[in-house]
Every structure is written in C-alpha cells, then in structure tokens.
Write a protein that holds these residues in place. Structure first.
Motif, mmCIF file in Angstrom:
data_model
loop_
_atom_site.group_PDB
_atom_site.id
_atom_site.type_symbol
_atom_site.label_atom_id
_atom_site.label_comp_id
_atom_site.label_asym_id
_atom_site.label_seq_id
_atom_site.Cartn_x
_atom_site.Cartn_y
_atom_site.Cartn_z
ATOM 1 N N ALA A 113 2.408 1.710 -3.692
ATOM 2 C CA ALA A 113 1.432 1.932 -4.584
ATOM 3 C C ALA A 113 1.669 3.506 -4.297
ATOM 4 O O ALA A 113 0.915 4.239 -5.377
ATOM 5 C CB ALA A 113 0.803 1.628 -4.203
ATOM 6 N N THR A 114 0.532 3.849 -2.825
ATOM 7 C CA THR A 114 0.441 5.145 -3.034
ATOM 8 C C THR A 114 1.513 6.344 -2.631
ATOM 9 O O THR A 114 1.415 7.109 -3.643
ATOM 10 C CB THR A 114 0.074 5.609 -1.260
ATOM 11 N N VAL A 129 2.366 6.959 -6.938
ATOM 12 C CA VAL A 129 0.958 7.641 -7.455
ATOM 13 C C VAL A 129 1.440 9.386 -6.694
ATOM 14 O O VAL A 129 1.899 10.293 -7.892
ATOM 15 C CB VAL A 129 -0.674 7.623 -6.602
ATOM 16 N N VAL A 130 1.816 9.333 -5.326
ATOM 17 C CA VAL A 130 2.263 10.754 -5.126
ATOM 18 C C VAL A 130 3.467 11.514 -6.201
ATOM 19 O O VAL A 130 3.654 12.755 -6.114
ATOM 20 C CB VAL A 130 2.209 10.820 -3.610
ATOM 21 N N ILE A 147 1.022 -1.519 -0.109
ATOM 22 C CA ILE A 147 0.377 0.184 0.076
ATOM 23 C C ILE A 147 0.663 1.291 -0.148
ATOM 24 O O ILE A 147 0.386 2.048 -0.999
ATOM 25 C CB ILE A 147 -0.878 -0.009 1.070
ATOM 26 N N GLY A 148 2.164 1.345 0.870
ATOM 27 C CA GLY A 148 2.787 2.679 0.910
ATOM 28 C C GLY A 148 3.495 2.301 -0.450
ATOM 29 O O GLY A 148 3.756 4.072 -1.277
ATOM 30 N N GLY A 205 6.085 2.027 4.715
ATOM 31 C CA GLY A 205 5.047 1.787 5.108
ATOM 32 C C GLY A 205 4.945 -0.216 5.397
ATOM 33 O O GLY A 205 4.774 -0.606 6.445
ATOM 34 N N GLY A 214 7.936 5.295 -0.078
ATOM 35 C CA GLY A 214 6.078 4.881 0.297
ATOM 36 C C GLY A 214 6.501 3.425 0.597
ATOM 37 O O GLY A 214 5.756 2.800 1.755
#
Length: 83
Positions: free
Chosen positions: A29-30, A33-34, A26-27, A56, A52
């Motif tokens: 992927a986030t 994107v950021v 999740i970290g 994460g 990330g």
C-alpha cells in the motif's frame, strides 16, 4: 464517515494476518502511494506496490524470528542474522 468505515475494514482485515502478510500488505500500500505520487501514473503505482510488497514481506518475516535482524551489506544485498 465512509472513510472511517473503510479504514476500520482495512485494519480488521490485517488483524488476522501473520507478521509477514501484514508487512507485505502495508509495504504494498505504501509503495503504491509513493510510486503513484512520484510518477503520476498507474504504472508507477503498480511498480511501487510490487517493490513495497516484497520489501514489507522480507521485513515482516524477520518479525517472526526472535533474535534475528534484517541487515544489508555494502553491496546492497539483504540478509538475516543474529542481532
């Protein structure tokens, strides 16, 4: 419909992971994107995914240790201690 199938597959792929692996996924992927949005290029997305993912994983690792919390000292160093 394709978007729903893709999201369902991503959700199911994380279901069998440990908390550390879920946090890293999740970290990453986030962060991708950021990083991609902030810089507008692939290099920023790659750096964001790496940062990330590590963050994460650290946060997810704490989830496996009941009674332990994730802290940061005044110098920016991260550490785990009792809550």
């Amino acid at each position: 419909m394709k978007k729903i199938i893709i999201l369902a597959c991503m959700g199911l792929s994380l279901a069998a992971c440990t908390a550390t692996e879920r946090g890293a996924g999740i970290g990453a992927a986030t962060g991708a994107v950021v990083g991609g949005v902030a810089t507008g290029n692939v290099r920023g997305a790659a750096v964001g995914a790496a940062v990330g993912g590590v963050a994460g994983a650290l946060i997810g690792n704490v989830a496996n240790q009941p009674g332990q919390c994730y802290y940061r000292d005044r110098y920016g160093n991260r550490y785990i201690d009792r809550c």
